[in-house]
Write a protein that holds these residues in place. Structure first.
Motif, PDB file in Angstrom:
ATOM      1  N   SER A  17       0.858  -1.178   0.000  1.00  0.00           N
ATOM      2  CA  SER A  17       0.000   0.000   0.000  1.00  0.00           C
ATOM      3  C   SER A  17       0.897   1.231   0.000  1.00  0.00           C
ATOM      4  N   ARG A  44      -9.468  -1.176  -3.498  1.00  0.00           N
ATOM      5  CA  ARG A  44     -10.082  -2.239  -2.707  1.00  0.00           C
ATOM      6  C   ARG A  44     -10.655  -3.372  -3.542  1.00  0.00           C
ATOM      7  N   ASN A  45     -10.516  -3.259  -4.849  1.00  0.00           N
ATOM      8  CA  ASN A  45     -10.976  -4.296  -5.758  1.00  0.00           C
ATOM      9  C   ASN A  45      -9.926  -4.493  -6.838  1.00  0.00           C
ATOM     10  N   PRO A  61      -5.483  -4.463  -4.955  1.00  0.00           N
ATOM     11  CA  PRO A  61      -5.217  -3.875  -3.628  1.00  0.00           C
ATOM     12  C   PRO A  61      -3.776  -4.096  -3.204  1.00  0.00           C
ATOM     13  N   TYR A  63      -0.613  -4.638  -0.502  1.00  0.00           N
ATOM     14  CA  TYR A  63      -0.436  -5.464   0.695  1.00  0.00           C
ATOM     15  C   TYR A  63       0.345  -4.665   1.714  1.00  0.00           C
ATOM     16  N   GLU A  75      -9.800 -10.662   3.417  1.00  0.00           N
ATOM     17  CA  GLU A  75     -10.608 -10.737   2.190  1.00  0.00           C
ATOM     18  C   GLU A  75      -9.754 -10.406   0.970  1.00  0.00           C
ATOM     19  N   TRP A  76      -8.908  -9.362   1.076  1.00  0.00           N
ATOM     20  CA  TRP A  76      -8.026  -8.981  -0.030  1.00  0.00           C
ATOM     21  C   TRP A  76      -7.073 -10.115  -0.363  1.00  0.00           C
ATOM     22  N   LYS A  77      -6.496 -10.725   0.680  1.00  0.00           N
ATOM     23  CA  LYS A  77      -5.561 -11.830   0.467  1.00  0.00           C
ATOM     24  C   LYS A  77      -6.254 -12.979  -0.264  1.00  0.00           C
TER      25      LYS A  77
END
Length: 170
Positions: A17, A44-45, A61, A63, A75-77
């Motif tokens: 990020s 976020r997507n 997204p 990390y 959820e992202w992972k």
């Protein structure tokens, strides 16, 4: 995870990020297509941007540090793992973005190892080189040479590295 287009190869941009993914994507396009934010974790997507009708540039997204809940990070992972498994065959290359000032982090090394394990071609993109001192830049380059990973030095602000990245994309 929603179905993503598969009519063109995917070129994926990943990184911590706040490493400058959206800024770099905008530099490549020569206009604002990806949302840039000072706050880490705004992507976020998974977003696809068609480039010259030849590939999709894929923004995912980041990390690491982001002001989101632990469950959102999980959820992202999960979303990223599913993306790489599901679309592995159409991913042309993954650019792993590394901030020149910060250097390689443990999370970057984990991503490189994961992509290697998955058999997905990857390359390091050093971002924000305009903000790094010569000492910082030399340190990061030495570290990358030591582990045998190719890289491109960039600055979205100054347009450095744009031609090299586009050549690798196409």
């Amino acid at each position: 995870m929603r179905d993503l287009p598969t009519d063109l190869p995917h070129v994926v941009f990943v990184g911590r990020s706040n490493v400058g993914k959206s800024s770099l994507i905008n530099m490549i396009f020569g206009r604002n297509v990806a949302r840039v934010s000072k706050e880490p974790g705004r992507t976020r997507n998974i977003y696809l941007y068609p480039f010259e009708e030849k590939i999709y540039v894929v923004d995912v997204p980041g990390y690491g540090y982001a002001k989101v809940s632990r469950s959102m990070l999980q959820e992202w992972k999960k979303m990223m793992e599913e993306y790489f498994k599901r679309y592995k065959e159409i991913i042309k290359i993954v650019f792993v973005l590394v901030d020149c000032v910060v250097g390689l982090t443990e999370l970057d090394l984990q991503m490189l190892e994961y992509l290697n394990h998955m058999g997905i071609k990857r390359m390091i993109i050093l971002t924000k080189c305009d903000k790094a001192s010569q000492k910082e830049l030399s340190r990061v380059k030495f570290e990358l040479q030591r582990i045998g990973v190719e890289y491109v030095v960039t600055s979205a602000k100054e347009g450095i590295g744009k031609k090299e990245i586009i050549k690798l994309m196409l």
